[in-house]
Design a protein around this motif. Structure first.
Motif, PDB file in Angstrom:
ATOM      1  N   TYR A  38     -21.359  25.033 -15.098  1.00  0.00           N
ATOM      2  CA  TYR A  38     -21.040  24.907 -13.671  1.00  0.00           C
ATOM      3  C   TYR A  38     -20.852  26.265 -13.011  1.00  0.00           C
ATOM      4  O   TYR A  38     -21.238  26.478 -11.872  1.00  0.00           O
ATOM      5  N   LEU A  39     -20.263  27.203 -13.735  1.00  0.00           N
ATOM      6  CA  LEU A  39     -19.956  28.515 -13.178  1.00  0.00           C
ATOM      7  C   LEU A  39     -21.023  29.555 -13.496  1.00  0.00           C
ATOM      8  O   LEU A  39     -20.824  30.742 -13.221  1.00  0.00           O
ATOM      9  N   ALA A  40     -22.147  29.155 -14.038  1.00  0.00           N
ATOM     10  CA  ALA A  40     -23.206  30.085 -14.438  1.00  0.00           C
ATOM     11  C   ALA A  40     -23.705  30.897 -13.247  1.00  0.00           C
ATOM     12  O   ALA A  40     -23.745  30.404 -12.122  1.00  0.00           O
ATOM     13  N   PRO A  41     -24.103  32.143 -13.508  1.00  0.00           N
ATOM     14  CA  PRO A  41     -24.681  32.967 -12.430  1.00  0.00           C
ATOM     15  C   PRO A  41     -25.897  32.272 -11.822  1.00  0.00           C
ATOM     16  O   PRO A  41     -26.646  31.580 -12.499  1.00  0.00           O
ATOM     17  N   GLY A  42     -26.065  32.479 -10.531  1.00  0.00           N
ATOM     18  CA  GLY A  42     -27.193  31.858  -9.846  1.00  0.00           C
ATOM     19  C   GLY A  42     -26.902  30.452  -9.387  1.00  0.00           C
ATOM     20  O   GLY A  42     -27.729  29.785  -8.797  1.00  0.00           O
ATOM     21  N   ARG A  43     -25.710  29.989  -9.674  1.00  0.00           N
ATOM     22  CA  ARG A  43     -25.340  28.654  -9.251  1.00  0.00           C
ATOM     23  C   ARG A  43     -24.226  28.754  -8.216  1.00  0.00           C
ATOM     24  O   ARG A  43     -23.193  28.128  -8.330  1.00  0.00           O
ATOM     25  N   GLY A  44     -24.468  29.557  -7.204  1.00  0.00           N
ATOM     26  CA  GLY A  44     -23.481  29.738  -6.146  1.00  0.00           C
ATOM     27  C   GLY A  44     -23.341  28.510  -5.279  1.00  0.00           C
ATOM     28  O   GLY A  44     -24.093  27.563  -5.384  1.00  0.00           O
TER      29      GLY A  44
END
Length: 83
Positions: A38-44
Motif C-alpha cells: 500500500y505504501l510502495a513508491p509510485g503509489r501516491g
C-alpha cells in the motif's frame, strides 16, 4: 521493528485468520506485507484520482497560461474575468 496495535472489524479479522492458516504465515507478516504494498513508491494519493493523473500529460508551451484562473472561459466560453 516497532509494535503497533490496530482494530479490525470481524469480517477482516476472519479473512486474515483464514489467510494466515492457509498460507502458514503469521497475521502480523501478512499485515506488514499489505502495508508495504500500500505504501510502495509510485503509489501516491494521486494514483486513486483519474483526473489528477491527467495533470502534466500535455506540454503545450504555446497554450494559454491562465487556464486555472479562466477555466470557465476555456470550457464554456464565458467572458474572461480579467483582461
Amino acid at each position: 521493528m516497532r509494535r503497533k496495535q490496530i482494530y479490525l472489524d470481524e469480517a477482516n479479522e476472519r479473512a486474515l485468520k483464514r489467510l494466515a492458516a492457509r498460507t502458514g504465515r503469521s497475521e502480523a507478516s501478512l499485515i506488514r506485507e499489505a502495508l508495504q504494498r500500500y505504501l510502495a513508491p509510485g503509489r501516491g494519493d494521486h494514483q486513486d484520482d483519474p483526473l489528477e493523473r491527467l495533470i502534466g500529460l500535455v506540454a503545450d508551451e504555446t497554450g494559454p497560461d491562465d487556464v486555472a484562473e479562466e477555466h470557465d472561459h476555456y470550457l464554456y466560453g464565458v467572458p474572461k474575468e480579467r483582461v
